[in-house]
Design a protein around this motif. Sequence first.
Motif, mmCIF file in Angstrom:
data_model
loop_
_atom_site.group_PDB
_atom_site.id
_atom_site.type_symbol
_atom_site.label_atom_id
_atom_site.label_comp_id
_atom_site.label_asym_id
_atom_site.label_seq_id
_atom_site.Cartn_x
_atom_site.Cartn_y
_atom_site.Cartn_z
ATOM 1 N N ASP A 109 -15.600 -27.263 -10.241
ATOM 2 C CA ASP A 109 -17.002 -27.672 -10.390
ATOM 3 C C ASP A 109 -17.777 -26.763 -11.343
ATOM 4 O O ASP A 109 -18.631 -27.218 -12.086
ATOM 5 N N GLU A 110 -17.436 -25.476 -11.339
ATOM 6 C CA GLU A 110 -18.161 -24.579 -12.247
ATOM 7 C C GLU A 110 -17.810 -24.843 -13.709
ATOM 8 O O GLU A 110 -18.522 -24.434 -14.616
ATOM 9 N N LYS A 111 -16.683 -25.510 -13.915
ATOM 10 C CA LYS A 111 -16.198 -25.737 -15.277
ATOM 11 C C LYS A 111 -16.409 -27.177 -15.732
ATOM 12 O O LYS A 111 -15.877 -27.575 -16.769
ATOM 13 N N ALA A 112 -17.193 -27.935 -14.961
ATOM 14 C CA ALA A 112 -17.321 -29.367 -15.252
ATOM 15 C C ALA A 112 -17.731 -29.623 -16.693
ATOM 16 O O ALA A 112 -17.277 -30.576 -17.317
ATOM 17 N N ASN A 113 -18.583 -28.761 -17.241
ATOM 18 C CA ASN A 113 -19.065 -28.996 -18.599
ATOM 19 C C ASN A 113 -18.439 -28.071 -19.627
ATOM 20 O O ASN A 113 -18.921 -27.956 -20.749
ATOM 21 N N ALA A 114 -17.344 -27.424 -19.224
ATOM 22 C CA ALA A 114 -16.632 -26.569 -20.178
ATOM 23 C C ALA A 114 -15.647 -27.418 -20.974
ATOM 24 O O ALA A 114 -15.123 -28.411 -20.473
ATOM 25 N N PHE A 115 -15.391 -27.010 -22.214
ATOM 26 C CA PHE A 115 -14.404 -27.720 -23.021
ATOM 27 C C PHE A 115 -12.997 -27.434 -22.508
ATOM 28 O O PHE A 115 -12.695 -26.308 -22.102
ATOM 29 N N VAL A 116 -12.168 -28.455 -22.561
ATOM 30 C CA VAL A 116 -10.789 -28.312 -22.094
ATOM 31 C C VAL A 116 -10.091 -27.168 -22.834
ATOM 32 O O VAL A 116 -9.347 -26.392 -22.237
ATOM 33 N N GLY A 117 -10.391 -27.059 -24.139
ATOM 34 C CA GLY A 117 -9.765 -26.018 -24.947
ATOM 35 C C GLY A 117 -10.112 -24.608 -24.492
ATOM 36 O O GLY A 117 -9.442 -23.652 -24.860
ATOM 37 N N LYS A 118 -11.197 -24.473 -23.699
ATOM 38 C CA LYS A 118 -11.622 -23.141 -23.272
ATOM 39 C C LYS A 118 -11.147 -22.792 -21.862
ATOM 40 O O LYS A 118 -11.493 -21.734 -21.340
ATOM 41 N N LEU A 119 -10.377 -23.691 -21.240
ATOM 42 C CA LEU A 119 -9.919 -23.415 -19.876
ATOM 43 C C LEU A 119 -8.709 -22.484 -19.894
ATOM 44 O O LEU A 119 -7.941 -22.472 -20.849
ATOM 45 N N SER A 120 -8.550 -21.742 -18.799
ATOM 46 C CA SER A 120 -7.343 -20.923 -18.657
ATOM 47 C C SER A 120 -6.176 -21.833 -18.312
ATOM 48 O O SER A 120 -6.362 -23.004 -17.968
ATOM 49 N N GLY A 121 -4.975 -21.290 -18.387
ATOM 50 C CA GLY A 121 -3.783 -22.084 -18.081
ATOM 51 C C GLY A 121 -3.851 -22.717 -16.699
ATOM 52 O O GLY A 121 -3.565 -23.900 -16.527
ATOM 53 N N GLY A 122 -4.268 -21.918 -15.720
ATOM 54 C CA GLY A 122 -4.346 -22.431 -14.350
ATOM 55 C C GLY A 122 -5.395 -23.517 -14.206
ATOM 56 O O GLY A 122 -5.184 -24.516 -13.510
ATOM 57 N N GLN A 123 -6.518 -23.334 -14.903
ATOM 58 C CA GLN A 123 -7.580 -24.352 -14.838
ATOM 59 C C GLN A 123 -7.127 -25.648 -15.492
ATOM 60 O O GLN A 123 -7.392 -26.740 -14.998
#
Lengths: 344, 322
Positions: free
Chosen positions: B126-140
């Motif tokens: 939920d905290e990452k709902a508006n984050a770009f996929v490219g900026k997620l960590s491997g686990g995310q």
Amino acid sequence: MKKYHPIKELLLGRMRTFYREPEAIFWTYGFPLILTILLGIAFRNRPQEVIDVDIADGPAAAGIKSHLDDAGGFVAHVRPTAECTERLRLGKSAIVVERGDKLEYAFDPTRPDSALARARLDDVLQRALGRADAVATADREITEPGARYIDFLVPGLLGMNLMGGGLWGIGFVVTDMRVRNLLRRLVATPMRKPHFLLALIGGRLVFTIPELLFILGAGVFLFDVRVSGGWLAIVVIAFVGSVSFAGLGLLIASRAKRIETISGLMNLVMLPMWLFSGIFFSSEKFPDAFQPFIQALPLTQLNDALRSIILEGGTLADQAMRLLILMAWGGLSFLLALKWFRWT
Amino acid sequence: MAFAAYCRDLYKRYDARKKAVDAVNGITLEVHEGECFGLLGPNGAGKTTTVEIFEGLLTQTSGHVEVLGRQWSGRDADEIRQRIGISLQDTKLNDKLTVLETLTLFRSFYRTGREPESTIDMVSLDEKANAFVGKLSGGQKQRLAVACALVGDPELLFLDEPTTGLDPQSRRELWDIIREQRDRARTTLITTHYMDEAQRLCDRVAVVDHGKVIALGSPDELIRQIGGEHVIEFDLIHSDGQGSVVGADLFQGLPSVNAARAEGGGYSLTVSEPHRALPALITLLQSRQLELGRLATRHVSLEDVFVTLTGRHLRDEEISSN
Ligand SMILES: Nc1ncnc2c1ncn2[C@@H]1O[C@H](COP(=O)(O)OP(=O)(O)O)[C@@H](O)[C@H]1O
Ligand SMILES: [Mg+2]
């Protein structure tokens, strides 16, 4: 109406991906705009042609030089004969004149500027030496908007960009998605394949609008290009052209598995159109034997239609045949692409 | 009995340039409705190939495949896709879209399903709902891949190594999601090379090696099959002059010892009743004047099952092939 419509979501996704990628924006919009402006400046007001003339050294050389200087339009120099020949060979001068018993002109008839120089030079010298005109002449010079090179160029550049945008904007994007295995994940969902392809082409249509505005706008506002025909007709032609090239891009990319492959194929397809389809000079300059091939190219039809509307005030009805050829390219490509398309 | 997924005599041969690889070499599986079924095996065992044939992404060389009672052809293929959820071993998503946009896109492909927002909550993004996929960590990213599998509210969920690369916290969260799936009588087919994961999560497990099923059953059954539920592991201190190594068969005859193996400089005994085996072991060592350097007992795991069946470790394989 469903809350989540796949075409809408796919189209939104396509547009977001595009505008979040600054490089894509530059190559789609910025670069063509810069190109238009630079070419426009380069060809806006070509100063009257000055002809480089070398006069082979001899007793009459100084007299010829003064005649030419008086007439204007020539840059004339007296040089030793050998040097004159060498400079002509290197293209540094357009013509060499030598006065013996006769006025002798050395020039290369296959060089347009040489041939022109021969005619003008002879005319000026004959008059200076006493020839009278049989009939008085008067010159009327036309530099009206509509007949200048920039007027010819702008529709051609627009056509070229619609081609590039359609081919790269679809072909490259699809191949890239395939290479990065994005297509593989999508095809594992119940997504309907035509939805995906339609959204791609729809996105292309949307991107066409700014492209059209930027390039035509630069022509109109910076170089005083006059649009004689209707804007609606231009938009329709641009859309049909865009979709047609999008279909072609899809077809080229339908099986490519590597970026190198698609780049090569793309250049292979675009090269003949860059050369023959009348971007920088009229396609009619090519021999008649080439014309059936040239006329069959989609970009030829798109450029001709754009010029007809923008420069000559043609209507959509006048472009019926051209539209038909464009749509045939687009439709056939799309159907084949649908048939051959590889998702992984 | 209806199977959620079923395959019989499944073969898959990859025709690589140099030589053909039989990735799946005659596998028969019956995944029951509502169970969590695990494919456990080392890297290269053929798990991904098997799962992707079930998912309709690969075509088998031969064999019969049924998913939700249908086969991968024509109209049925669309119907299957509507009702399954997929997380690939290496799911690639568009880096330029946000988490919420990605899930909304995937949701739009399904007739029915979950709200994208609530799916994001399920995988704790939920905290990452508006984050770009490219900026997620491997686990995310891995959790987003699972969310993409869940957003269509599938009857049958395929998860290919969903916890590889996850931190322990995220792994446990993912286990909860899978358990919840089972509570709602949904079916999950999961592949893993973590034996503890298979043991805790799966109702039944197929142990796969070299494209074949080498053991099949509930984790408890498999463990019972190798005879003994406990393992005694110990090292000996070799004082000079005593002879450096004793053979593992020395311990074979001890009471309730089912198997004895020399392993990594020590010994490993599979035992059904430790309270009988241990005193006997101590007595034996004393009589031989051998001194214990270390001794530990633990429950038998699926890892031991694999080792017993193949003589290799699950993980060693992973390390050497990476
Ligand atoms: N596309 C492919 N081409 C050739 N060989 C492949 C391909 N995919 C997998 N393999 C081989 O098939 C075997 C099984 O692979 P895979 O199904 O990915 O195993 P797992 O998922 O259990 O690690 C491996 O030996 C692998 O190298
Ligand atoms: Mg795998």
